[in-house]
Design an enzyme around this catalytic site. Structure first.
Site, PDB file in Angstrom:
ATOM      1  N   SER A   1       0.856  -1.225   0.034  1.00  0.00           N
ATOM      2  CA  SER A   1      -0.105   0.061  -0.107  1.00  0.00           C
ATOM      3  C   SER A   1       0.832   1.280   0.000  1.00  0.00           C
ATOM      4  O   SER A   1       1.841   1.483   0.837  1.00  0.00           O
ATOM      5  CB  SER A   1      -0.967  -0.135   1.157  1.00  0.00           C
ATOM      6  OG  SER A   1      -1.716   1.231   1.175  1.00  0.00           O
TER       7      SER A   1
ATOM      8  N   LYS B   1      -1.013  -0.849  -4.570  1.00  0.00           N
ATOM      9  CA  LYS B   1      -2.266  -0.174  -4.353  1.00  0.00           C
ATOM     10  C   LYS B   1      -1.825   1.300  -3.815  1.00  0.00           C
ATOM     11  O   LYS B   1      -1.017   1.681  -3.273  1.00  0.00           O
ATOM     12  CB  LYS B   1      -2.816  -0.644  -2.728  1.00  0.00           C
ATOM     13  CG  LYS B   1      -3.858   0.153  -1.870  1.00  0.00           C
ATOM     14  CD  LYS B   1      -4.459  -0.708  -1.039  1.00  0.00           C
ATOM     15  CE  LYS B   1      -4.739  -0.028   0.304  1.00  0.00           C
ATOM     16  NZ  LYS B   1      -5.370  -0.743   1.395  1.00  0.00           N
TER      17      LYS B   1
ATOM     18  N   LYS C   1      -2.792   5.144  -2.675  1.00  0.00           N
ATOM     19  CA  LYS C   1      -3.761   5.885  -1.985  1.00  0.00           C
ATOM     20  C   LYS C   1      -4.286   7.136  -2.842  1.00  0.00           C
ATOM     21  O   LYS C   1      -3.388   7.725  -3.516  1.00  0.00           O
ATOM     22  CB  LYS C   1      -3.340   6.555  -0.657  1.00  0.00           C
ATOM     23  CG  LYS C   1      -2.982   5.175   0.190  1.00  0.00           C
ATOM     24  CD  LYS C   1      -4.156   4.711   0.764  1.00  0.00           C
ATOM     25  CE  LYS C   1      -4.040   3.698   1.931  1.00  0.00           C
ATOM     26  NZ  LYS C   1      -5.237   3.455   2.575  1.00  0.00           N
TER      27      LYS C   1
ATOM     28  N   ASP D   1      -7.119   3.222  -3.421  1.00  0.00           N
ATOM     29  CA  ASP D   1      -7.714   3.227  -1.949  1.00  0.00           C
ATOM     30  C   ASP D   1      -8.133   4.649  -1.688  1.00  0.00           C
ATOM     31  O   ASP D   1      -7.105   5.549  -1.438  1.00  0.00           O
ATOM     32  CB  ASP D   1      -6.941   2.585  -0.911  1.00  0.00           C
ATOM     33  CG  ASP D   1      -7.825   2.457   0.393  1.00  0.00           C
ATOM     34  OD1 ASP D   1      -9.027   2.909   0.293  1.00  0.00           O
ATOM     35  OD2 ASP D   1      -7.158   1.900   1.299  1.00  0.00           O
TER      36      ASP D   1
ATOM     37  N   GLU E   1     -11.144   0.900  -3.746  1.00  0.00           N
ATOM     38  CA  GLU E   1     -11.255   0.508  -2.221  1.00  0.00           C
ATOM     39  C   GLU E   1     -11.921   1.863  -1.686  1.00  0.00           C
ATOM     40  O   GLU E   1     -11.454   3.008  -1.862  1.00  0.00           O
ATOM     41  CB  GLU E   1     -10.075   0.350  -1.586  1.00  0.00           C
ATOM     42  CG  GLU E   1     -10.285  -0.262   0.000  1.00  0.00           C
ATOM     43  CD  GLU E   1      -8.979  -0.914   0.258  1.00  0.00           C
ATOM     44  OE1 GLU E   1      -8.011  -0.824  -0.334  1.00  0.00           O
ATOM     45  OE2 GLU E   1      -8.911  -1.028   1.776  1.00  0.00           O
TER      46      GLU E   1
ATOM     47  N   ASP F   1     -13.638  -1.272   2.603  1.00  0.00           N
ATOM     48  CA  ASP F   1     -12.835  -1.492   3.667  1.00  0.00           C
ATOM     49  C   ASP F   1     -13.896  -1.125   4.764  1.00  0.00           C
ATOM     50  O   ASP F   1     -14.396  -1.643   5.627  1.00  0.00           O
ATOM     51  CB  ASP F   1     -11.446  -0.758   3.216  1.00  0.00           C
ATOM     52  CG  ASP F   1     -10.883  -0.691   4.687  1.00  0.00           C
ATOM     53  OD1 ASP F   1     -11.032  -1.163   5.617  1.00  0.00           O
ATOM     54  OD2 ASP F   1      -9.503  -0.237   4.453  1.00  0.00           O
TER      55      ASP F   1
ATOM     56  N   LYS G   1     -10.232  -6.795   7.566  1.00  0.00           N
ATOM     57  CA  LYS G   1      -9.250  -6.414   8.591  1.00  0.00           C
ATOM     58  C   LYS G   1      -9.768  -7.131   9.972  1.00  0.00           C
ATOM     59  O   LYS G   1     -11.046  -6.542  10.471  1.00  0.00           O
ATOM     60  CB  LYS G   1      -9.187  -4.780   8.895  1.00  0.00           C
ATOM     61  CG  LYS G   1      -8.237  -4.248   7.477  1.00  0.00           C
ATOM     62  CD  LYS G   1      -8.444  -2.697   7.774  1.00  0.00           C
ATOM     63  CE  LYS G   1      -7.563  -2.322   6.482  1.00  0.00           C
ATOM     64  NZ  LYS G   1      -7.679  -0.601   6.455  1.00  0.00           N
TER      65      LYS G   1
ATOM     66  N   GLY H   1      -4.340  -4.198   5.954  1.00  0.00           N
ATOM     67  CA  GLY H   1      -3.477  -3.947   7.074  1.00  0.00           C
ATOM     68  C   GLY H   1      -3.797  -2.586   7.654  1.00  0.00           C
ATOM     69  O   GLY H   1      -4.424  -1.638   7.241  1.00  0.00           O
TER      70      GLY H   1
HETATM   71  O1  OSB Z   1      -7.239   1.885   4.148  1.00  0.00           O
HETATM   72  O2  OSB Z   1      -6.283   0.126   4.055  1.00  0.00           O
HETATM   73  C1  OSB Z   1      -6.510   1.365   4.630  1.00  0.00           C
HETATM   74  C2  OSB Z   1      -3.436   2.123   6.902  1.00  0.00           C
HETATM   75  C3  OSB Z   1      -4.069   2.665   7.757  1.00  0.00           C
HETATM   76  C4  OSB Z   1      -5.299   2.664   7.799  1.00  0.00           C
HETATM   77  C5  OSB Z   1      -5.960   2.443   6.847  1.00  0.00           C
HETATM   78  C6  OSB Z   1      -5.730   1.734   5.771  1.00  0.00           C
HETATM   79  C7  OSB Z   1      -3.929   1.508   5.853  1.00  0.00           C
HETATM   80  C8  OSB Z   1      -3.437   0.999   4.578  1.00  0.00           C
HETATM   81  C9  OSB Z   1      -1.960   0.583   4.967  1.00  0.00           C
HETATM   82  O3  OSB Z   1      -3.764   1.065   3.410  1.00  0.00           O
HETATM   83  C10 OSB Z   1      -1.906  -0.843   4.912  1.00  0.00           C
HETATM   84  C11 OSB Z   1      -0.563  -1.549   5.566  1.00  0.00           C
HETATM   85  O4  OSB Z   1       0.494  -1.412   4.810  1.00  0.00           O
HETATM   86  O5  OSB Z   1      -0.684  -2.027   6.632  1.00  0.00           O
HETATM   87 MG    MG Z   2      -8.420   0.948   2.934  1.00  0.00          MG
END
Ligand code: OSB
Ligand code: MG
Length: 369
Positions: A137, A163, A165, A190, A215, A240, A264, A292
């Site tokens: 991510s 992924k 953001k 995402d 996402e 999510d 999660k 994660g």
């Molecule tokens: O939206 O998936 C998410 C991290 C913190 C809060 C929300 C998200 C995330 C990540 C990171 O996308 C995932 C990771 O590398 O642990």
């Molecule tokens: Mg997410």
């Protein structure tokens, strides 16, 4: 199982690189470690994934400590259970919401349960995969060039899915430029709830880039508008933030709010509920992956164990320890080779807790018995 003692530790670990999403930037992980101890002095461990701020969801480190201390730990200490599923049942019967708090204590009990059975957490959950595929991510950066450099590195390291953001102003142009350089990589976006139905044209423009999924484009608590959006998009939506339970999963799939689910464990209130969602999705061929929350090795180990279940057909966000930490608090660290993690065969969640490192990053602790 008779739990004699619970230890909560408040931890603070600096992230190697700041992580920016549409809801903010994380510089460190400020979190609770949960240890449960049975009458033989055997320990089970888990990581609480609530953040210090209520920006991802409504829970925080402080609300989690409160719910654990005043409600959940007393339920655990005052009841004899034979299987972690019974604890999950008790938590859900008596206490509304607060899923991250529930999950953290329940996961520690799952870890202890596996150790008492002389088994891995993966095997007691019913997992069979010996390796798991993982993606990465990538947070919002200052420039698209910087993002491209990171993708290049992670691509060379073998990560299986990328992924990115996104947020308003960091979306179509980003995806367009990345796709021009990497026409074929498994790519997804995402949004962490940064858009509304007013942005439908912009979101539809992403249909041109063969994304695996987008996402959580819309509100954190929505499944209605997502259904309207999904009907108008080619790109599958993955939920999510909106998924907290098997019931949410059932309703979102029934409405057509998404085609893919991100599990999660913290968000859904524990491994027992995560397994129920897994089984439901597997039966219906709904693709699933494990998300994660920038976990330390302890949460990471739990995520790896869960991902060994057969329904986790898409690469998850459980990247290697070295992308997050100068040093992890487990031994060995989580390593990724060619985009896969070899599932560890040590008991419980699979890694040894490094107590010296735990002490080093501990801010305070409290014992309950
Ligand atoms: O939206 O998936 C998410 C991290 C913190 C809060 C929300 C998200 C995330 C990540 C990171 O996308 C995932 C990771 O590398 O642990
Ligand atoms: Mg997410």
């Amino acid at each position: 199982m008779k739990i004699k003692k619970v230890v909560l530790r408040h931890m603070k670990m600096d992230l190697l690189y700041p992580f920016t999403t549409s809801f903010g930037t994380e510089y460190d992980r400020d979190f609770i470690l949960v240890e449960v101890i049975n009458e033989d002095g055997q320990s089970g461990w888990a990581e609480n994934v609530a953040m210090p701020t209520p920006y991802y969801n409504e829970e925080t480190v402080k609300t989690n400590w409160h719910i654990l201390e005043d409600f959940l730990i007393p339920i655990l200490l005052n009841n004899e259970i034979h299987h972690p599923d019974e604890l999950s049942e008790k938590f859900f019967a008596h206490i509304r919401g607060n899923h991250m708090a529930k999950a953290s204590l329940e996961m520690a009990v799952w870890d202890l349960y596996a150790r008492e059975q002389n088994a891995t957490l993966a095997s007691v959950l019913g997992g069979t995969n010996k390796t798991i595929d993982v993606g990465v991510s990538i947070g919002i950066k200052d420039t698209i060039d910087e993002t491209l450099e990171i993708i290049e590195k992670r691509h060379e390291e073998g990560y299986k899915r990328f992924k990115l953001k996104i947020r308003p102003g960091w979306d179509v142009e980003l995806i367009d430029k990345v796709r021009k350089v990497y026409p074929d990589i498994p790519l997804m976006a995402d949004a962490n709830s940064a858009y509304t139905l007013m942005d439908i044209e912009m979101l539809a423009a992403l249909d041109d880039y063969n994304l695996m999924m987008i996402e959580q484009p819309l509100a954190y608590n929505d499944i209605i508008d997502h259904a309207e959006l999904q009907a108008k998009l080619k790109t599958p939506i993955c939920l999510d933030e909106s998924i907290h339970s098997l019931e949410d999963t059932r309703k979102a799939l029934k409405l057509g709010s998404c085609k893919i689910i991100n599990i999660k464990v913290g968000r859904v209130g524990g491994l027992t509920e995560a397994k129920k969602i897994h089984d439901y999705c597997l039966e219906r061929n709904v693709p699933l992956w494990c998300g994660g929350m920038l976990e330390s090795g302890i949460g990471r180990g739990h995520n790896i164990a869960l991902t060994t279940l057969p329904g986790f057909t898409l690469p998850g966000d459980t990247a290697g320890s070295s992308l997050y930490w100068a040093e992890d608090i487990i031994e060995p660290e989580v390593t990724v080779e060619n985009g896969t993690i070899k599932v560890p065969s040590s008991l419980g969640f699979g890694y040894k807790v490094d107590l010296d490192k735990v002490k080093k990053y501990m801010v305070s602790s409290k014992i309950y018995n």
